[in-house]
Design an enzyme around this catalytic site. Structure first.
Site, PDB file in Angstrom:
ATOM      1  N   TRP A   1       5.816  33.272 -15.501  1.00  0.00           N
ATOM      2  CA  TRP A   1       5.960  31.835 -15.214  1.00  0.00           C
ATOM      3  C   TRP A   1       4.593  31.205 -14.944  1.00  0.00           C
ATOM      4  O   TRP A   1       4.012  31.421 -13.870  1.00  0.00           O
ATOM      5  CB  TRP A   1       6.875  31.633 -14.000  1.00  0.00           C
ATOM      6  CG  TRP A   1       8.265  32.085 -14.253  1.00  0.00           C
ATOM      7  CD1 TRP A   1       9.259  31.366 -14.845  1.00  0.00           C
ATOM      8  CD2 TRP A   1       8.835  33.373 -13.935  1.00  0.00           C
ATOM      9  NE1 TRP A   1      10.411  32.115 -14.915  1.00  0.00           N
ATOM     10  CE2 TRP A   1      10.184  33.346 -14.365  1.00  0.00           C
ATOM     11  CE3 TRP A   1       8.355  34.538 -13.324  1.00  0.00           C
ATOM     12  CZ2 TRP A   1      11.032  34.429 -14.222  1.00  0.00           C
ATOM     13  CZ3 TRP A   1       9.196  35.612 -13.174  1.00  0.00           C
ATOM     14  CH2 TRP A   1      10.525  35.556 -13.625  1.00  0.00           C
TER      15      TRP A   1
ATOM     16  N   HIS B   1      11.339  27.465 -12.307  1.00  0.00           N
ATOM     17  CA  HIS B   1      12.717  27.665 -12.765  1.00  0.00           C
ATOM     18  C   HIS B   1      13.671  27.143 -11.686  1.00  0.00           C
ATOM     19  O   HIS B   1      13.219  26.762 -10.597  1.00  0.00           O
ATOM     20  CB  HIS B   1      13.004  29.135 -13.107  1.00  0.00           C
ATOM     21  CG  HIS B   1      12.541  30.116 -12.069  1.00  0.00           C
ATOM     22  ND1 HIS B   1      12.660  31.476 -12.198  1.00  0.00           N
ATOM     23  CD2 HIS B   1      11.951  29.943 -10.862  1.00  0.00           C
ATOM     24  CE1 HIS B   1      12.174  32.090 -11.143  1.00  0.00           C
ATOM     25  NE2 HIS B   1      11.737  31.195 -10.326  1.00  0.00           N
TER      26      HIS B   1
ATOM     27  N   ARG C   1       6.403  24.122 -16.252  1.00  0.00           N
ATOM     28  CA  ARG C   1       5.523  25.256 -16.573  1.00  0.00           C
ATOM     29  C   ARG C   1       4.207  24.757 -17.127  1.00  0.00           C
ATOM     30  O   ARG C   1       4.176  23.824 -17.942  1.00  0.00           O
ATOM     31  CB  ARG C   1       6.177  26.191 -17.580  1.00  0.00           C
ATOM     32  CG  ARG C   1       7.423  26.794 -16.990  1.00  0.00           C
ATOM     33  CD  ARG C   1       7.606  28.255 -17.209  1.00  0.00           C
ATOM     34  NE  ARG C   1       8.918  28.601 -16.655  1.00  0.00           N
ATOM     35  CZ  ARG C   1       9.842  29.289 -17.285  1.00  0.00           C
ATOM     36  NH1 ARG C   1       9.593  29.746 -18.494  1.00  0.00           N
ATOM     37  NH2 ARG C   1      10.994  29.536 -16.719  1.00  0.00           N
TER      38      ARG C   1
ATOM     39  N   GLN D   1      16.836  23.172 -16.591  1.00  0.00           N
ATOM     40  CA  GLN D   1      17.573  24.437 -16.588  1.00  0.00           C
ATOM     41  C   GLN D   1      18.882  24.264 -15.825  1.00  0.00           C
ATOM     42  O   GLN D   1      19.048  23.309 -15.065  1.00  0.00           O
ATOM     43  CB  GLN D   1      16.759  25.513 -15.866  1.00  0.00           C
ATOM     44  CG  GLN D   1      15.597  26.062 -16.659  1.00  0.00           C
ATOM     45  CD  GLN D   1      15.014  27.312 -16.015  1.00  0.00           C
ATOM     46  OE1 GLN D   1      15.144  27.528 -14.805  1.00  0.00           O
ATOM     47  NE2 GLN D   1      14.374  28.142 -16.814  1.00  0.00           N
TER      48      GLN D   1
ATOM     49  N   VAL E   1      17.285  40.316 -10.883  1.00  0.00           N
ATOM     50  CA  VAL E   1      18.595  40.892 -11.251  1.00  0.00           C
ATOM     51  C   VAL E   1      18.448  42.346 -11.678  1.00  0.00           C
ATOM     52  O   VAL E   1      17.405  42.759 -12.174  1.00  0.00           O
ATOM     53  CB  VAL E   1      19.264  40.091 -12.401  1.00  0.00           C
ATOM     54  CG1 VAL E   1      19.939  38.842 -11.875  1.00  0.00           C
ATOM     55  CG2 VAL E   1      18.282  39.751 -13.500  1.00  0.00           C
TER      56      VAL E   1
ATOM     57  N   ALA F   1      24.063  36.303 -11.511  1.00  0.00           N
ATOM     58  CA  ALA F   1      23.287  35.059 -11.640  1.00  0.00           C
ATOM     59  C   ALA F   1      22.969  34.854 -13.109  1.00  0.00           C
ATOM     60  O   ALA F   1      22.944  35.808 -13.888  1.00  0.00           O
ATOM     61  CB  ALA F   1      22.005  35.150 -10.830  1.00  0.00           C
TER      62      ALA F   1
HETATM   63  N1  DAH Z   1      14.857  31.974 -14.048  1.00  0.00           N
HETATM   64  C1  DAH Z   1      14.816  32.566 -15.362  1.00  0.00           C
HETATM   65  C2  DAH Z   1      13.799  31.841 -16.198  1.00  0.00           C
HETATM   66  O1  DAH Z   1      13.411  30.777 -15.902  1.00  0.00           O
HETATM   67  C3  DAH Z   1      16.171  32.512 -16.011  1.00  0.00           C
HETATM   68  C4  DAH Z   1      17.125  33.461 -15.363  1.00  0.00           C
HETATM   69  C5  DAH Z   1      17.272  34.731 -15.847  1.00  0.00           C
HETATM   70  C6  DAH Z   1      17.852  33.069 -14.263  1.00  0.00           C
HETATM   71  C7  DAH Z   1      18.128  35.636 -15.254  1.00  0.00           C
HETATM   72  C8  DAH Z   1      18.754  33.939 -13.660  1.00  0.00           C
HETATM   73  C9  DAH Z   1      18.861  35.225 -14.172  1.00  0.00           C
HETATM   74  O2  DAH Z   1      19.473  33.600 -12.606  1.00  0.00           O
HETATM   75  O3  DAH Z   1      19.726  36.084 -13.571  1.00  0.00           O
HETATM   76  O4  DAH Z   1      13.396  32.314 -17.198  1.00  0.00           O
END
Ligand code: DAH
Length: 353
Positions: free
Chosen positions: A154, A181, A207, A221, A265, A321
């Site tokens: 990120w 995010h 970003r 998002q 995760v 998630a």
């Molecule tokens: N936050 C991640 C991103 O911005 C996306 C994401 C992936 C969110 C997996 C989640 C997850 O909650 O379990 O790329």
């Protein structure tokens, strides 16, 4: 006795008034004052003619008649002119009405609304979090400690402290940033709520990266989180599939759950979809090959370290998630080829949807 000059004055004054009259009613009033049967100025002169000597009658009589005739002519002309003007102003009520320009949702707002509706129908609550976040919520609490290589995933806009008070807070690992995010909303929600629950959190993310047709520094998002006592990957699969089938209005959609890595995760997965309706032959296709599988979101089972950071017992609670790009969903659904169009302000684009 009326003098010739007086009569001429009356004529000139009346002619001027006629010229300046701006409506038929004003004109009628002038006519009444001048030629009115009872009290009209000219009428009363005519009536008094009988009291004049023959000589005077000969002189004044024809003059008055001339004036009377002239004025009538002026009145008639002016009346015609004024009624023409009003005719122009009267609108033709038989013409079709002008089309009303009604307002409508921006494509991103529309997609956000649709997503909220689908998840609400599956008993998810919609929550929000701030766009300016702490480093802790955006990274540390999501199992991305300082210096962890995953932080490279990120590219971040860091905010400079604006005063010394903020500096002190920041020194305690609370540097501020524009959230990269929507995942920190998970942290905020879990810090203040007890399970079981299921939420989605749509919002803006930022970003620090170069923009092109598929990347913007500012994008949207939708985060999802479900925590309970017996939550498993099977629940995640069901919810995601239900949502995507409804969103793209395609019950025959195909899914692929591919192992992937996100620090918050375990296991982490990536969800790919394939369907007939989607024929977007561009970079959104996975692997840049001929395949029409499209990567649509990241997801997984909440990592025990995330539960630990918010004070949940990870032996008691499980959760899943997911996170997906709202712009990307909008692009696929409405066949939009460049993400930058969303914020271009070009009405030709916005008015199409
Ligand atoms: N936050 C991640 C991103 O911005 C996306 C994401 C992936 C969110 C997996 C989640 C997850 O909650 O379990 O790329």
């Amino acid at each position: 006795m009326l003098r010739k000059s007086k009569l001429k004055d009356i004529f000139e004054k009346t002619a001027k008034e006629i010229k300046n009259a701006d409506s038929v009613s004003v004109l009628d009033n002038i006519r009444f004052q001048c030629l009115g049967r009872k009290k009209g100025l000219i009428t009363s002169v005519l009536r008094n003619l009988k009291n004049l000597s023959i000589k005077e009658k000969r002189e004044i009589g024809p003059l008055i008649q001339k004036i009377q005739k002239e004025l009538k002519k002026l009145f008639d002309e002016k009346e015609k002119e004024l009624s023409k003007k009003t005719e122009k102003n009267i609108s033709d009520i038989t013409l079709p009405a002008q089309k009303i320009q009604a307002g409508h949702f921006h494509p991103l707002a529309k997609v956000e609304k649709e997503i909220k509706e689908i998840f609400s129908s599956m008993s998810f609550s919609v929550v929000e979090g701030p766009e300016i976040e702490t480093e802790y919520n955006n990274f540390d609490a999501l199992n991305i400690p300082p210096n962890h290589p995953a932080r490279d995933m990120w590219d971040t806009f860091w905010l400079k402290p604006t005063n010394s008070k903020e500096q002190i807070i920041n020194n305690k690992n609370r540097k501020l940033l524009l959230r990269t995010h929507t995942s920190p909303v998970q942290v905020r929600y879990m810090q203040t709520h007890k399970p079981p629950f299921q939420i989605i959190a749509p919002g803006r993310a930022f970003r620090y990266e170069a923009t092109d047709a598929f990347h913007e520094t500012n994008f949207y998002q939708v985060e999802g989180l479900m925590v309970g006592e017996k939550i498993s990957l099977a629940n995640l699969k069901f919810i995601i599939e239900e949502f995507l089938k409804k969103f793209f209005d395609d019950p025959k959609m195909e899914f692929r759950f591919v192992p992937s890595y996100f620090p918050f995760v375990e296991p982490g997965i990536q969800v790919d979809i394939r369907m007939e309706k989607l024929s977007v032959g561009h970079k959104l296709s996975v692997g840049h090959k001929k395949s029409d599988w499209l990567e649509i979101m990241g997801a997984g089972m909440v990592h025990p370290n995330v539960f630990k950071a918010v004070g949940y017992d990870s032996l008691k609670w499980q959760g899943f998630a997911f996170g997906m790009g709202l712009d990307r969903l909008a692009m696929l659904k409405y066949k939009i080829s460049d993400i930058r169009l969303f914020h271009s302000g070009d009405l030709r684009f916005i008015n199409q949807i």
